[in-house]
Design an enzyme around this catalytic site. Structure first.
Site: not given
Ligand code: NAD
Ligand code: UGA
Length: 472
Positions: A163, A223, A279
């Protein structure tokens, strides 16, 4: 290709909640159930008061109110969710390990493994498993091995579908994603069918050309790469901000000048007090760990610099406050405007504000915080997580208030830590009148009008500009 009519998502957090809400709203024929071990979180998702969903995201409550109870459900019954679903998204947290091998660097995959074991033990028919969480490259292999060795000998297809949403703009990012990445096994027919089943869901609202299909390992690594590149841009401009302050260059002008070059582009070059969020740091630490584990020490050192510059930037900002306030903030009230790691979110994970607060609390300052979306208890738990001093000390010297003017009243200095829009339109004259003099503003987001504030009488410091305070 299998037509999917029932999806389960394990993990009702910042990714699972909004992502599933957007899938449910675009695909009314698919029943979407989001499950979580956290009963309070599920109760909050199911709560009647849409203002109190567990996550604040612009546009989220409207979508949840439109589809919840129709084809979007939140539940603690994980087994039932898994059993019913043809496709299961794993969207649990993958924090930095706090123990054992790789402590402080590697991603902790215990929640991922738990999910895989639970799916294996419950599933009684073929399922497609989608890794939504951010994980180290080759984690799909771990999931596959667990599923194949502990289950009921059922066939699973594993897909990687990272995502890329950013908090604060999650709904728009999901609804208008630049790309949707699907990694899978192209070498088998079942693998290709699984990829197509997932792609068909996203094609309900995204143009097919935005769906990128790769092998599993490219998808997983992309990612981490995307986050590392984004964070690297912020650290690069922040490194330049320090040079700007020593030379009279203006970092926002430099950003505009380089951003006009289409090869560089204008996004992610806004200098700040440092990036936060759950993150960037975690994923770069993980990348450094992976690189070092592969024996690629130069690569590990390269990416580590992105984090070192980030902590330098936060420290520089805090130290500048101390130096400017005549080398002491002891017992002085410092007002913080903002605590969230960016505007339009209530998320405070790794927020620069907590690091700046921590450094000022070490100098025995008294901090009074106003943030439109963050509670005082969250601030205390952030500081507790840093573990620098006792909770009692943190609570004695940091308070949150619900009125920005009260936060600033009688303070020696204001530090702007988050770029909330409302800060731009405050009555700065009123704030100035009620502050101790000289009244300082340290704008860690460069959202204030330096000239206007200077004319009022403030001593202003902005990142990479210096403004009217000689910077350190
Ligand atoms: P989060 O902590 O907000 O949510 C994770 C949820 O998973 C929690 O509610 C937790 O209770 C639940 N959970 C953990 N183990 C479980 C289990 N075994 N069974 C059921 N529920 C379980 O995390 P998040 O911010 O949503 O991030 C999830 C993943 O997505 C992470 O890997 C993160 O790196 C990645 N990611 C996050 C963002 C973001 O903006 N936050 C964006 C992209 C990717
Ligand atoms: C980031 C990525 O942008 C997402 O693509 C990714 O999915 C997500 O991480 C993730 O994997 O969790 P997020 O952390 O939510 O999203 O928010 P960002 O907009 O990236 O901001 C991160 C931090 O960088 C914030 O503290 C922000 O203020 C700061 N930032 C961002 C800057 O200081 N300058 C900039 O120019 C941009």
């Amino acid at each position: 290709m299998k037509k999917i009519t029932n999806i389960c998502c394990i993990g009702a957090g910042y990714v699972g909640g909004p992502t599933m809400a957007v899938i449910a709203s675009n695909c009314p024929e698919i029943k979407v159930t989001v499950v979580d071990v956290n009963t309070q979180r599920i109760a909050d998702w199911n709560g009647a008061d849409l203002e109190n969903l567990p996550i604040y995201e612009p546009g989220l409550k409207e979508i949840v109110s439109a589809v919840r109870g129709k084809n979007l459900f939140f539940s603690t019954d994980i087994e039932e969710g898994i059993k019913q679903a043809q496709m299961i998204f794993i969207s649990v947290n993958t924090p930095t390990k706090t123990y054992g091998k790789g402590k402080g660097m590697a991603a902790d995959l215990k929640y991922i493994e738990l999910c895989a074991r639970q799916i294996a033990s419950v599933a009684d028919e073929e399922k497609i498993i989608v890794e939504k969480s951010t994980i180290p490259v080759r984690t799909a292999q771990t999931i596959k091995t667990i599923l194949e060795n502990t289950g009921n000998k059922i066939k699973f297809q594993i897909l990687s579908n990272p995502e890329f949403l950013a908090e604060g703009t999650a709904i728009n990012d999901l609804q208008n994603a630049d790309r949707m990445l699907i990694g899978g096994d192209h070498s088998t027919e079942e693998g290709r069918k699984a990829i197509d089943s997932l792609a068909a869901i996203y094609e309900r609202w995204l143009p097919a050309e935005r769906i990128i299909k790769t092998n599993l390992w490219s998808s997983e690594l992309s990612k981490l790469t995307a986050n590392a590149f984004l964070a690297q841009r912020v650290s690069s401009i922040n490194a330049m901000s320090a040079i700007c302050e020593k030379t009279g260059a203006d970092v926002d002008e430099v950003a505009r000048a380089i951003g006009a070059d289409s090869r560089i582009g204008s996004k992610f070059i806004k200098s700040s007090v440092g990036f936060g969020g759950s993150c960037f740091q975690k994923d770069i630490l993980n990348l450094v760990y992976i690189s070092a584990s592969l024996g690629l020490n130069e690569v590990a050192d390269y990416w580590e610099q992105v984090l070192l510059i980030n902590s330098y930037q936060r420290r520089r900002f805090a130290e500048n406050i101390v130096t400017s306030l005549f080398n002491t903030v002891a017992g002085k009230k410092i007002a913080f405007l903002g605590w969230a790691f960016k505007k339009d979110t209530n998320d405070t994970r790794e927020t620069a504000a907590m690091y700046v607060a921590d450094l000022l609390l070490e100098e025995t300052a008294d901090i009074c915080v106003y943030d439109p979306k963050v509670s005082q208890s969250k601030m205390y738990s952030n500081l507790e997580h840093l573990g620098t001093r006792s909770n009692e000390e943190n609570e004695a010297h940091l308070k949150a208030v619900s009125d920005p003017y009260e936060a600033c009243r009688d303070s020696h200095a204001i530090a702007i830590l988050t770029e909330w829009d409302e800060f731009r339109s405050y009555d700065w004259q009123r704030i100035f009148d009620n502050m101790k003099k000289p009244a300082f503003i340290f704008d860690g987001r460069n959202i204030t009008d330096c000239k206007k504030l200077t004319d009022i009488g403030f001593k202003v410091y902005q990142i990479g500009r210096g403004c009217n305070i000689a910077s350190v």
